[in-house]
Write a protein that holds these residues in place. Structure first.
Motif, PDB file in Angstrom:
ATOM      1  N   GLU A  48       0.693  -1.165  -0.075  1.00 40.64           N
ATOM      2  CA  GLU A  48      -0.005  -0.154  -0.036  1.00 40.64           C
ATOM      3  C   GLU A  48       1.050   1.238   0.108  1.00 40.64           C
ATOM      4  OE1 GLU A  48      -2.782  -3.269   1.819  1.00 40.64           O
ATOM      5  OE2 GLU A  48      -0.589  -2.410   2.115  1.00 40.64           O
ATOM      6  N   GLN A  49       1.994   1.361   0.393  1.00 42.94           N
ATOM      7  CA  GLN A  49       3.104   2.410   0.549  1.00 42.94           C
ATOM      8  C   GLN A  49       2.996   2.727  -0.955  1.00 42.94           C
ATOM      9  OE1 GLN A  49       6.261   3.336   3.389  1.00 42.94           O
ATOM     10  NE2 GLN A  49       7.551   2.881   1.399  1.00 42.94           N
ATOM     11  N   GLY A  50       3.504   1.686  -1.732  1.00 44.80           N
ATOM     12  CA  GLY A  50       3.521   1.620  -3.197  1.00 44.80           C
ATOM     13  C   GLY A  50       2.250   2.516  -3.922  1.00 44.80           C
ATOM     14  N   ALA A  51       1.261   2.024  -3.742  1.00 43.94           N
ATOM     15  CA  ALA A  51      -0.165   2.649  -3.843  1.00 43.94           C
ATOM     16  C   ALA A  51       0.066   4.272  -3.837  1.00 43.94           C
ATOM     17  CB  ALA A  51      -1.204   2.044  -3.203  1.00 43.94           C
ATOM     18  N   ILE A  80       0.504   5.899   5.196  1.00 39.79           N
ATOM     19  CA  ILE A  80       0.407   7.105   5.726  1.00 39.79           C
ATOM     20  C   ILE A  80       1.818   7.754   5.169  1.00 39.79           C
ATOM     21  CG2 ILE A  80       1.294   8.239   8.012  1.00 39.79           C
ATOM     22  CD1 ILE A  80      -0.844   6.873   9.314  1.00 39.79           C
ATOM     23  N   THR A  81       3.007   6.779   5.008  1.00 41.82           N
ATOM     24  CA  THR A  81       4.400   7.600   4.546  1.00 41.82           C
ATOM     25  C   THR A  81       4.059   8.108   3.366  1.00 41.82           C
ATOM     26  OG1 THR A  81       5.509   5.592   5.800  1.00 41.82           O
ATOM     27  CG2 THR A  81       6.698   6.750   3.920  1.00 41.82           C
ATOM     28  N   ALA A  82       3.482   7.550   2.280  1.00 38.59           N
ATOM     29  CA  ALA A  82       3.241   8.446   1.188  1.00 38.59           C
ATOM     30  C   ALA A  82       2.298   9.511   1.270  1.00 38.59           C
ATOM     31  CB  ALA A  82       2.669   7.371   0.047  1.00 38.59           C
ATOM     32  N   MET A  83       1.444   9.501   2.125  1.00 40.16           N
ATOM     33  CA  MET A  83       0.746  10.722   2.280  1.00 40.16           C
ATOM     34  C   MET A  83       1.593  12.032   2.937  1.00 40.16           C
ATOM     35  SD  MET A  83      -2.888   8.931   3.693  1.00 40.16           S
ATOM     36  CE  MET A  83      -3.632  10.609   3.953  1.00 40.16           C
ATOM     37  N   GLY A  84       2.420  11.346   3.912  1.00 43.83           N
ATOM     38  CA  GLY A  84       3.443  12.484   4.388  1.00 43.83           C
ATOM     39  C   GLY A  84       4.169  13.250   3.437  1.00 43.83           C
ATOM     40  N   THR A 124      -4.013  13.757  11.513  1.00 41.75           N
ATOM     41  CA  THR A 124      -2.548  14.257  11.634  1.00 41.75           C
ATOM     42  C   THR A 124      -1.726  14.541  10.452  1.00 41.75           C
ATOM     43  OG1 THR A 124      -1.326  12.202  11.934  1.00 41.75           O
ATOM     44  CG2 THR A 124      -2.609  13.141  14.114  1.00 41.75           C
ATOM     45  N   VAL A 125      -2.163  13.690   9.402  1.00 42.72           N
ATOM     46  CA  VAL A 125      -1.341  13.874   7.989  1.00 42.72           C
ATOM     47  C   VAL A 125      -2.028  14.455   7.092  1.00 42.72           C
ATOM     48  CG1 VAL A 125      -1.604  11.573   7.489  1.00 42.72           C
ATOM     49  CG2 VAL A 125       0.402  12.526   6.588  1.00 42.72           C
ATOM     50  N   ALA A 126      -3.478  14.109   7.167  1.00 45.28           N
ATOM     51  CA  ALA A 126      -4.191  14.474   5.676  1.00 45.28           C
ATOM     52  C   ALA A 126      -4.702  16.041   5.886  1.00 45.28           C
ATOM     53  CB  ALA A 126      -5.483  13.764   5.563  1.00 45.28           C
ATOM     54  N   MET A 127      -4.973  16.661   4.803  1.00 40.71           N
ATOM     55  CA  MET A 127      -5.478  18.045   4.758  1.00 40.71           C
ATOM     56  C   MET A 127      -6.954  18.012   5.499  1.00 40.71           C
ATOM     57  SD  MET A 127      -3.131  19.268   3.376  1.00 40.71           S
ATOM     58  CE  MET A 127      -3.375  20.973   2.703  1.00 40.71           C
ATOM     59  N   SER A 400      13.938  15.558  -0.322  1.00 36.73           N
ATOM     60  CA  SER A 400      13.664  16.935   0.214  1.00 36.73           C
ATOM     61  C   SER A 400      12.168  16.743   1.125  1.00 36.73           C
ATOM     62  CB  SER A 400      13.353  18.236  -0.715  1.00 36.73           C
ATOM     63  OG  SER A 400      12.303  17.857  -1.657  1.00 36.73           O
ATOM     64  N   GLY A 401      11.795  17.756   1.851  1.00 37.31           N
ATOM     65  CA  GLY A 401      10.492  17.667   2.816  1.00 37.31           C
ATOM     66  C   GLY A 401      10.725  16.491   3.369  1.00 37.31           C
ATOM     67  N   PHE A 402       9.497  15.505   3.341  1.00 34.09           N
ATOM     68  CA  PHE A 402       9.416  14.488   4.176  1.00 34.09           C
ATOM     69  C   PHE A 402      10.597  13.401   3.956  1.00 34.09           C
ATOM     70  CE2 PHE A 402       6.824  10.561   5.604  1.00 34.09           C
ATOM     71  CZ  PHE A 402       6.487  11.201   6.711  1.00 34.09           C
ATOM     72  N   GLY A 403      11.166  13.351   2.635  1.00 35.92           N
ATOM     73  CA  GLY A 403      12.411  12.502   2.650  1.00 35.92           C
ATOM     74  C   GLY A 403      12.122  10.938   2.912  1.00 35.92           C
ATOM     75  N   ALA A 404      11.260  10.492   2.048  1.00 36.69           N
ATOM     76  CA  ALA A 404      10.815   8.960   2.289  1.00 36.69           C
ATOM     77  C   ALA A 404      11.724   8.160   1.486  1.00 36.69           C
ATOM     78  CB  ALA A 404       9.448   8.763   1.967  1.00 36.69           C
ATOM     79  N   LEU A 405      12.356   7.156   1.852  1.00 31.20           N
ATOM     80  CA  LEU A 405      13.082   6.303   1.105  1.00 31.20           C
ATOM     81  C   LEU A 405      11.908   5.204   0.394  1.00 31.20           C
ATOM     82  CD1 LEU A 405      16.454   5.040   2.945  1.00 31.20           C
ATOM     83  CD2 LEU A 405      16.205   5.806   0.723  1.00 31.20           C
ATOM     84  N   GLY A 406      12.369   4.889  -0.709  1.00 26.54           N
ATOM     85  CA  GLY A 406      11.514   3.934  -1.502  1.00 26.54           C
ATOM     86  C   GLY A 406      10.460   4.757  -2.335  1.00 26.54           C
ATOM     87  N   PHE A 407      10.387   5.994  -2.378  1.00 29.45           N
ATOM     88  CA  PHE A 407       9.711   6.893  -3.303  1.00 29.45           C
ATOM     89  C   PHE A 407       9.763   6.444  -4.585  1.00 29.45           C
ATOM     90  CE2 PHE A 407       9.143  10.751  -5.614  1.00 29.45           C
ATOM     91  CZ  PHE A 407       8.219  11.096  -5.408  1.00 29.45           C
ATOM     92  N   GLY A 408      10.890   6.375  -5.144  1.00 30.26           N
ATOM     93  CA  GLY A 408      11.362   6.735  -6.432  1.00 30.26           C
ATOM     94  C   GLY A 408      10.683   5.683  -7.342  1.00 30.26           C
TER      95      GLY A 408
END
Length: 528
Positions: A48-51, A80-84, A124-127, A400-408
């Protein structure tokens, strides 16, 4: 009878949603009831993080909200990580999740995927986060979400639908029109801003990701002001190759000097956060003489005060200001000032960063007009310091910003699906790729022609270097990696390991010509 799940699909179609990313589960199957017969394409990631990251990349590539369907409990916590990351970078993302039946919520009865208060966590993370308690709420909350995406600083929105509500009848649901006023600068404000511009002798412009929509007008404005233009990470691609452009980070001393010496700085669509303006955490960003900020979000304007804060659309404000100014190109030495800053910034980054930027330049020149999606890895860090991309909005990453590994990798898949006619390249480190290796399978399923470049430095080298620099004995920075060529082969993805960096152009062209997912592994020692 039309159910809430079927009505949701119909309503999403009315908002021009053509792609949804998700992994179906027993808590969301009712959302899928109408999906097979709709015009919406469903993409199945491996996590789901990939989603979420795919939805993010799709949104950046298309300008439309990325949409994800996820189950309650672990599905939403994985997302949540992707949302962050999306919140940090102002990316429109709609996450629609299930939640357990209404009469069980908050009671701790041990239902599958139960959380104490899922919506409170998401707030805490969503608009904003909304639970659909009754079927007729669905059109209203969707209208609210898409109004936010269209009119204000975007970010992730969460809508949860209890499993007992999903199957309820909702006939005749139609798209609601929501009031979505876009803030505008008054005529008096624009007149005063024009007066400030005319009085300035050494103006400069700062552009962030919020300025992408204003790219065409920015060129005219910069030339009329004769002002150097400094682009942050998410502003790269604006004014590519222009003599007024300084494609270097405001964290660099040379760029800071340019801004400190300017008697007027107009910051457009940039939150002026430390990952762009103080990435070395030295507190050295200068006090600016006169700062004008143009931003669509009043909250952002409050966080970094300016003598002229203007809450307005970047595109409209830039066009209006350019129309108010006479043509004064080259009258204030803007191009010379920009060249001095560019040259000094280039010298200041040093030989190691320069070698990485040359690699990026080769990639860009071999595959012009490409989308380059990055993870947190050495060559991306280098590009964020100094790199001039050739297409607006097509250089983005999670460094930059949140800086999540695995984003790319997943973000690149989403971006490629959003812009199928554009070559998409993903640059990911050997460490970051291990977060999301399974998403190679999603690329194969959809035959997405992403070129995955694995930058192999045998661990977390940037962290190791940072430890050594402050006399910490490095620990935990050398995780073993798989053989990426064999991993690619296991998924049926063509792959090669470069023995000579001079072979990069031919490898890139071969990968592009295949029109399929392709992997190229590069040992960082080849670049230096």
């Amino acid at each position: 009878m039309t159910t809430v799940g079927e009505a949701l699909v119909h309503l999403l179609e009315s908002y021009d949603v053509d792609t949804v990313f998700g992994i179906p589960g027993v808590h969301t199957i009712e959302l899928y009831r109408g999906l097979a017969d709709s015009s919406i394409r469903h993409i199945t990631p491996r996590h789901e993080q990939g989603a979420g990251f795919m939805a993010d990349g799709y949104a950046r590539a298309t300008g439309k909200p990325g949409v994800a369907f996820v189950i309650t409990g672990p599905g939403i916590t994985n997302t949540i990580t992707a949302m962050g990351q999306a919140r940090a970078d102002s990316i429109p993302m709609l996450v629609i999740s299930g939640v357990n039946q209404r009469d069980s919520l908050g009671k701790g009865m041990g239902f599958l995927h139960e959380l104490p208060n899922q919506r409170a966590m998401m707030q805490t993370v969503a608009m904003f986060s909304h639970r659909v308690e009754k079927p007729d709420e669905l059109p209203i909350v969707l209208a609210r979400a898409f109004a936010l995406f269209a009119s204000r600083r975007p970010g992730p929105v969460h809508i949860e639908i209890p499993i007992d509500v999903m199957a309820m009848p909702l006939d005749g649901a139609e798209r609601e029109e929501a009031d979505a006023p876009i803030p505008h600068a008054s005529a008096e404000t624009m007149s005063e801003l024009a007066r400030q511009c005319l009085a300035a002798k050494r103006p400069a412009i700062l552009v962030g990701g919020g300025a992408k929509s204003a790219a065409e007008g920015l060129k005219t404005l910069a030339e009329k002001l004769d002002a150097p233009v400094v682009s942050t990470t998410n502003g790269r691609g604006i004014m590519h190759g222009h003599p007024l452009l300084v494609p270097a980070s405001p964290s660099l001393k040379a760029v800071r000097k340019l801004l400190a010496d300017s008697d007027l700085v107009i910051a457009i669509g940039t939150e002026m956060g430390p990952t762009d303006y103080d990435m070395y955490a030295d507190g050295g960003f200068p006090q600016l003489q006169r700062l004008v900020r143009i931003d669509i979000d009043a909250g952002q304007l409050d966080r970094w005060p300016a003598f002229m804060p203007i809450e307005a659309s970047a595109r409209e404000t830039v066009q209006q200001l350019a129309a108010l100014l006479p043509d004064r190109r080259n009258e204030r030495g803007g191009e010379a000032r920009a060249k001095v800053a560019r040259d000094a910034a280039w010298a200041g980054v040093g030989p190691r960063i320069q070698s990485h930027v040359r690699f990026l330049n080769t990639l860009r020149d071999t595959l012009p007009d490409s989308l380059i999606v990055g993870d947190s890895t050495q060559t991306i860090y280098a590009g964020n310091l100094y790199y001039d991309h050739d297409r607006v909005g097509c250089w983005f990453n999670a460094a930059s910003g949140f800086g999540a590994l695995g984003f790319g990798p997943p973000a690149a898949i989403g971006a490629a699906l959003g812009q199928p006619g554009t070559t998409t390249v993903c640059i990911v480190g050997d460490g970051g790729f291990q977060f999301v290796l399974g998403e190679l399978g999603a690329a194969v399923d959809e035959n997405v022609p992403v070129i995955f470049i694995v930058w192999n430095n045998h661990g977390y080298q940037e962290i190791e270097r940072a430890m050594v620099e402050v006399d910490i004995n490095p620990v935990g920075v050398r995780p073993s990696a798989p053989d990426y060529i064999k991993i690619a082969d296991a998924y049926g993805v063509a792959a090669e390991r470069l023995a000579d960096i001079n072979a990069l152009p031919s490898a890139l062209l071969k990968a592009k010509a295949s029109k399929k997912p392709h992997l190229i592994e590069i040992d960082e020692k080849l670049v230096g």
